[in-house]
Scaffold this motif. Structure first.
Motif, PDB file in Angstrom:
ATOM      1  N   GLU A  28      42.954  34.382  48.885  1.00 40.55           N
ATOM      2  CA  GLU A  28      44.225  34.397  48.171  1.00 40.55           C
ATOM      3  C   GLU A  28      45.289  34.019  49.508  1.00 40.55           C
ATOM      4  O   GLU A  28      45.276  34.801  50.242  1.00 40.55           O
TER       5      GLU A  28
ATOM      6  N   CYS B 124      41.564  30.162  44.967  1.00 42.25           N
ATOM      7  CA  CYS B 124      42.893  30.726  44.569  1.00 42.25           C
ATOM      8  C   CYS B 124      42.280  31.821  43.712  1.00 42.25           C
ATOM      9  O   CYS B 124      42.390  31.977  42.447  1.00 42.25           O
TER      10      CYS B 124
ATOM     11  N   ARG C  79      49.316  39.324  47.251  1.00 44.95           N
ATOM     12  CA  ARG C  79      48.230  39.318  46.033  1.00 44.95           C
ATOM     13  C   ARG C  79      46.986  39.730  46.587  1.00 44.95           C
ATOM     14  O   ARG C  79      46.165  39.818  45.805  1.00 44.95           O
TER      15      ARG C  79
ATOM     16  N   ASP D 186      41.066  27.336  40.996  1.00 45.00           N
ATOM     17  CA  ASP D 186      41.759  27.567  39.815  1.00 45.00           C
ATOM     18  C   ASP D 186      43.100  27.774  40.207  1.00 45.00           C
ATOM     19  O   ASP D 186      43.768  28.571  40.579  1.00 45.00           O
TER      20      ASP D 186
ATOM     21  N   GLY E  54      39.799  37.528  38.733  1.00 50.92           N
ATOM     22  CA  GLY E  54      38.905  37.444  37.600  1.00 50.92           C
ATOM     23  C   GLY E  54      37.552  36.286  37.671  1.00 50.92           C
ATOM     24  O   GLY E  54      36.414  36.656  37.350  1.00 50.92           O
ATOM     25  N   LYS E  55      37.924  35.332  38.310  1.00 48.94           N
ATOM     26  CA  LYS E  55      37.067  34.250  38.646  1.00 48.94           C
ATOM     27  C   LYS E  55      35.734  34.918  39.647  1.00 48.94           C
ATOM     28  O   LYS E  55      34.781  34.635  39.583  1.00 48.94           O
TER      29      LYS E  55
END
Ligand code: SAM
Length: 460
Positions: free
Chosen positions: A146, A122, A151, A190, A127-128
């Motif tokens: 994703e 996800c 997105r 996440d 960020g991750k």
């Protein structure tokens, strides 16, 4: 800020929950700003990431180091990142501090120096994924996925900006990963969640919170885990995280996992100075105890599954021919790359991934792979922006160093006025970091900064 009474009552008895200070912290207007540096950017050491002063032309003042990560810093105040050229150069990622705890989870459960196949299921906005990429070895491959198509572009842009060569961006539903049985060494979930952990930052989210939504989120979290777990190999590591305080999305999901699957919970070492609350399965971050937002993370090891053997695929990548390779090699210094074509665009991937990339193309909707190098038109390379952002470029490619004001004009995609050092393609550099390309012609300079990335605001 009035927190939902039903949330507060549901948190009674949860490890580390202290209603009074929790509410007080939410009522205060304190905001925590933090960034994570990109160790992959060449000459990052030239930037003085000092503890006590402005770093460059932007008002970027470091307060303290975030203790659970090698690369994260708190800032004294939130500057305008949009007007910092080094933000656009991918020198750092603006990220919430608690979520950087992922680093401890990875460092303490996985041998990061060996080649790994990692899935960030996800992943948007990235960020991750950018953090994972900074931690794994060059010989490791990260699949950054994703499911929501709208997105994917922001994820792809962030991966490009980070300068990654070993990342594949995909747009798949978790259940599609069942085609990749036992493939990954590490999976990070996440999970999409009810988001209570971010109320302090985004008070509007309070209105969207409901017990029913927590229930729906927890069912979705179960579905996501059940769908993706077959693609984790035996002894592989699953890292599960949310930004929700609700037990239904945190410990209850962990308990459900343990009951449903052959997995065991991993405990990791945390220093008491970090003020992280250990709970039955994982680690809880409370904004009234530490400098960060609400976050939960737990680690598991899969106990069943079989070894994975890559079967030689029937399909092949369309590799560039010798003439094209010779053209590309005048731009790229790195020798161990493989170049392939996809819809006219040339991509560079580390040579050791060829079989994996074919396997992934056969099974997933790949949106981006490695580094987009550019297109060859009439025996000349038209370089892609991603090439400028990567570390693949030969030192001999000409560059122009620009002032802060010219850098901002460049990033606004305006015409830039500089003393032209020569004709042709040049990298635009600010404080030693590439921002993108210009092409210098006899009578003008063409600004090749991608239109969709340009700064739209006129001033800070
Ligand atoms: N890991 C990201 C980061 O650090 O930048 C943040 C991820 S956010 C918490 C959760 C992500 O899950 C969102 O990008 C969302 O689009 C995605 N998502 C939503 N529904 C999903 C589903 N059913 N399966 C998998 N992912 C989903």
């Amino acid at each position: 800020m009035v927190l939902p009474e039903k949330l507060l009552s549901s948190l009674k008895g949860v490890e580390g929950f202290d209603k009074e200070v929790f509410e007080k912290t939410h009522a205060s207007s304190e905001q925590v700003t933090s960034v994570r540096m990109n160790p992959g950017k060449r000459s990052i050491d030239n930037i003085q990431w000092s503890m006590d002063g402005a770093i460059h032309n932007s008002p970027f003042i470091i307060d303290n180091k975030i203790p659970w990560t090698q690369y994260g810093y708190y800032l004294k105040e939130r500057p305008s990142f949009t007007f910092d050229p080094l933000f656009h150069a991918g020198c750092y990622y603006v990220q919430e501090a608690s979520s950087m705890f992922l680093e401890q989870a990875l460092k303490q459960t996985v041998g990061l120096s060996i080649p790994l196949k990692v899935l960030d299921l996800c992943a948007a906005p990235g960020g991750k994924s950018t953090h994972i990429q900074s931690l794994i070895s060059k010989d490791s491959l990260l699949v950054s996925n994703e499911v929501i198509q709208s997105r994917v572009p922001v994820l792809k842009d962030n991966i490009i900006k980070w300068g990654c060569t070993n990342v594949i961006v995909t747009n798949n539903d978790p259940k599609d990963f069942s085609r990749l049985k036992n493939y990954f060494d590490v999976i990070v979930v996440d999970a999409p969640c009810s988001g209570s952990g971010l109320f302090r930052r985004d008070p509007e989210a309070i209105d969207e919170w409901s017990e029913n939504n927590v229930k729906l989120c927890s069912l979705r979290q179960q579905r996501i885990i059940a769908d993706v777990l077959p693609s984790l190999k035996k002894n592989g590591v699953l890292i599960y995280s949310t930004c929700s305080y609700s037990k239904e999305e945190d410990e209850d999901i962990c308990k459900w996992m343990e009951e449903q699957f052959q997995i065991s919970n991993f405990k990791i070492q945390i220093s008491s100075d970090w003020k992280i609350a250990g709970s039955s399965y994982g680690y809880r971050f409370w904004p009234d105890k530490l400098k960060g937002e609400g976050f939960f993370l737990a680690c598991f090891q899969k106990k069943d599954g079989e070894d994975f053997f890559l079967v030689k695929a029937k399909n092949k990548l369309t590799l560039v021919n010798k003439k094209e390779a010779a053209i590309i090699e005048t731009w790229i210094g790195e020798k161990r790359m493989q170049y392939f074509l996809r819809n006219e665009m040339i991509y560079a991937i580390p040579g050791n991934f060829e079989e994996d990339i074919i396997f992934l193309y056969d099974n997933l909707r790949i949106q981006y792979a490695g580094v987009a190098v550019g297109e060859i038109i009439r025996d000349k390379l038209i370089p892609h922006h991603a090439l400028a952002m990567s570390n693949l470029i030969c030192g001999s490619i000409p560059s122009v160093r620009v002032s802060y004001d010219t850098a901002i004009d460049y990033l606004k995609k305006k015409e830039i006025k500089i003393q032209t050092p020569g004709k042709g393609w040049h990298l635009v550099q600010f404080e030693g970091h590439n921002l993108g390309w210009i092409n210098i012609l006899a009578n003008r300079i063409n600004n090749y900064y991608p239109k969709e990335l340009r700064i739209l605001k006129e001033s800070v």
